[in-house]
Design a protein around this motif. Structure first.
Motif, PDB file in Angstrom:
ATOM      1  N   MET A   1    -115.060   7.062 -18.203  1.00 22.92           N
ATOM      2  CA  MET A   1    -113.636   7.330 -18.443  1.00 22.92           C
ATOM      3  C   MET A   1    -113.380   7.535 -19.941  1.00 22.92           C
ATOM      4  O   MET A   1    -113.975   6.853 -20.764  1.00 22.92           O
ATOM      5  N   GLN A   2    -112.470   8.460 -20.250  1.00 25.56           N
ATOM      6  CA  GLN A   2    -112.066   8.650 -21.636  1.00 25.56           C
ATOM      7  C   GLN A   2    -111.151   7.483 -22.066  1.00 25.56           C
ATOM      8  O   GLN A   2    -110.459   6.894 -21.228  1.00 25.56           O
ATOM      9  N   PHE A   3    -111.130   7.219 -23.364  1.00 23.53           N
ATOM     10  CA  PHE A   3    -110.330   6.106 -23.888  1.00 23.53           C
ATOM     11  C   PHE A   3    -108.864   6.204 -23.435  1.00 23.53           C
ATOM     12  O   PHE A   3    -108.295   5.243 -22.921  1.00 23.53           O
ATOM     13  N   ASP A   4    -108.255   7.396 -23.613  1.00 25.97           N
ATOM     14  CA  ASP A   4    -106.838   7.545 -23.258  1.00 25.97           C
ATOM     15  C   ASP A   4    -106.600   7.281 -21.770  1.00 25.97           C
ATOM     16  O   ASP A   4    -105.562   6.739 -21.388  1.00 25.97           O
ATOM     17  N   TRP A 158    -111.012  -2.159 -16.402  1.00 28.88           N
ATOM     18  CA  TRP A 158    -110.405  -0.962 -15.812  1.00 28.88           C
ATOM     19  C   TRP A 158    -111.348   0.236 -15.928  1.00 28.88           C
ATOM     20  O   TRP A 158    -111.453   1.063 -15.010  1.00 28.88           O
ATOM     21  N   SER A 159    -112.051   0.335 -17.050  1.00 24.24           N
ATOM     22  CA  SER A 159    -112.969   1.460 -17.267  1.00 24.24           C
ATOM     23  C   SER A 159    -114.119   1.443 -16.265  1.00 24.24           C
ATOM     24  O   SER A 159    -114.810   2.437 -16.088  1.00 24.24           O
ATOM     25  N   ARG A 160    -114.335   0.284 -15.620  1.00 19.67           N
ATOM     26  CA  ARG A 160    -115.416   0.157 -14.622  1.00 19.67           C
ATOM     27  C   ARG A 160    -114.841   0.113 -13.197  1.00 19.67           C
ATOM     28  O   ARG A 160    -115.532  -0.255 -12.255  1.00 19.67           O
ATOM     29  N   GLY A 161    -113.543   0.456 -13.075  1.00 19.79           N
ATOM     30  CA  GLY A 161    -112.930   0.491 -11.734  1.00 19.79           C
ATOM     31  C   GLY A 161    -112.380  -0.844 -11.270  1.00 19.79           C
ATOM     32  O   GLY A 161    -111.930  -0.970 -10.122  1.00 19.79           O
ATOM     33  N   LEU A 162    -112.423  -1.845 -12.142  1.00 20.41           N
ATOM     34  CA  LEU A 162    -111.934  -3.176 -11.770  1.00 20.41           C
ATOM     35  C   LEU A 162    -110.501  -3.375 -12.235  1.00 20.41           C
ATOM     36  O   LEU A 162    -110.130  -2.941 -13.326  1.00 20.41           O
ATOM     37  N   GLY A 163    -109.695  -4.053 -11.440  1.00 25.66           N
ATOM     38  CA  GLY A 163    -108.327  -4.381 -11.817  1.00 25.66           C
ATOM     39  C   GLY A 163    -108.247  -5.823 -12.294  1.00 25.66           C
ATOM     40  O   GLY A 163    -109.096  -6.657 -11.963  1.00 25.66           O
ATOM     41  N   CYS A 164    -107.207  -6.089 -13.078  1.00 27.64           N
ATOM     42  CA  CYS A 164    -106.976  -7.444 -13.601  1.00 27.64           C
ATOM     43  C   CYS A 164    -105.483  -7.688 -13.700  1.00 27.64           C
ATOM     44  O   CYS A 164    -104.709  -6.730 -13.812  1.00 27.64           O
ATOM     45  N   VAL A 165    -105.090  -8.944 -13.712  1.00 25.91           N
ATOM     46  CA  VAL A 165    -103.769  -9.289 -14.234  1.00 25.91           C
ATOM     47  C   VAL A 165    -103.914 -10.550 -15.088  1.00 25.91           C
ATOM     48  O   VAL A 165    -104.397 -11.591 -14.620  1.00 25.91           O
ATOM     49  N   ILE A 166    -103.548 -10.387 -16.349  1.00 27.44           N
ATOM     50  CA  ILE A 166    -103.488 -11.540 -17.241  1.00 27.44           C
ATOM     51  C   ILE A 166    -102.341 -12.395 -16.712  1.00 27.44           C
ATOM     52  O   ILE A 166    -101.281 -11.857 -16.384  1.00 27.44           O
TER      53      ILE A 166
END
Ligand SMILES: Cc1cc2nc3c(=O)[nH]c(=O)nc-3n(C[C@H](O)[C@H](O)[C@H](O)COP(=O)(O)O)c2cc1C
Length: 224
Positions: A1-4, A158-166
């Motif tokens: 994935m690109q940075f943006d 996110w760049s590896r397809g994983l989601g998170c919530v702090i």
């Protein structure tokens, strides 16, 4: 994935697939995250990566204590309730999330369900507890550094397809987390990050939260 694409595409994930996350992938994400800058390169952070039975015990303990009305026991300063524009933004994102989930303003049961979901770490397969070295607790740089590494973590994930919530919900009952995650006494519990594969059918995952404009946030001095 690109940075943006990573930065613009990342959203907090509050619904997860029931699918394990390989330990090696989490290590890769943490390695990226730890390139975060820190005050004098002190790297005051620690990550307690929890899954399976210990995480289920934390979910159960958080649920029990919050339902019983046990006051929060966060280990850092939390400030006063939000007012003015900050309160407006807090309410703004809550409205977006409730609308996506179809939760009506007066539906107390559905609202409670939603709050309890947070205390269960959104039923994510993994929770990362961020802590810092207690001996650095007197410096606000320490909280700054933890924020930096945690932001890197959620973007790397996110760049590896994983989601998170702090989230603060996961650590509001810090004795529960301290016990079941085995956090050493010389570390302060700062924040929780739920982590896993996003469930794309979960409506709140589609919510794109708003941001103030650069013109509202930034002043440019000496440019003219
Ligand atoms: C310090 C911090 C604490 C947060 N605590 C919670 C929380 O307890 N529960 C929750 O659902 N989201 C929590 N969030 C997520 C924010 O609501 C979210 O980041 C914000 O609304 C912007 O949305 P976005 O992450 O989708 O861009 C927290 C975020 C941060 C940085």
């Amino acid at each position: 994935m690109q940075f943006d694409d990573v930065i613009m595409g990342r959203k907090s994930t509050r619904g997860y697939l029931d699918k394990p996350v390989p330990r090696e992938l989490i290590e890769e994400v943490l390695k990226l995250a730890m390139r975060a800058p820190s005050s004098m390169n002190t790297q005051p952070w620690h990550f307690h990566v929890i899954t399976g039975e210990p995480l289920d015990r934390i979910r159960a303990g958080n649920t029990e204590r919050n339902l019983a009305g046990v006051p929060h026991s966060r280990e850092f300063r939390t400030g006063r309730p939000f007012e003015g524009v900050h309160r407006e933004r807090q309410v703004g994102v809550a409205k977006q999330l409730f609308a996506a989930q179809g939760i009506a303003r007066d539906d107390k049961d559905a609202r409670l369900d939603w709050v309890m979901r947070g205390f269960r770490q959104f039923d994510a397969p993994v929770c990362v507890i961020i802590t810092y070295d207690k001996e650095l607790a007197d410096s606000d740089d320490t909280a700054f550094d933890c924020g930096a590494v945690t932001t890197m973590l959620v973007n790397a994930a996110w760049s590896r397809g994983l989601g998170c919530v702090i989230n603060s919900q996961g650590i509001m009952q810090s004795p529960v987390v301290r016990e079941h995650a085995g956090i050493p006494d010389d570390q302060v519990i700062m924040k929780a990050v739920a982590l896993g594969w996003p469930d794309d059918t979960f409506p709140a995952n589609a919510v794109v939260s708003e941001r103030k404009d650069v013109g509202e946030a930034a002043r440019f001095v000496g440019f003219d």
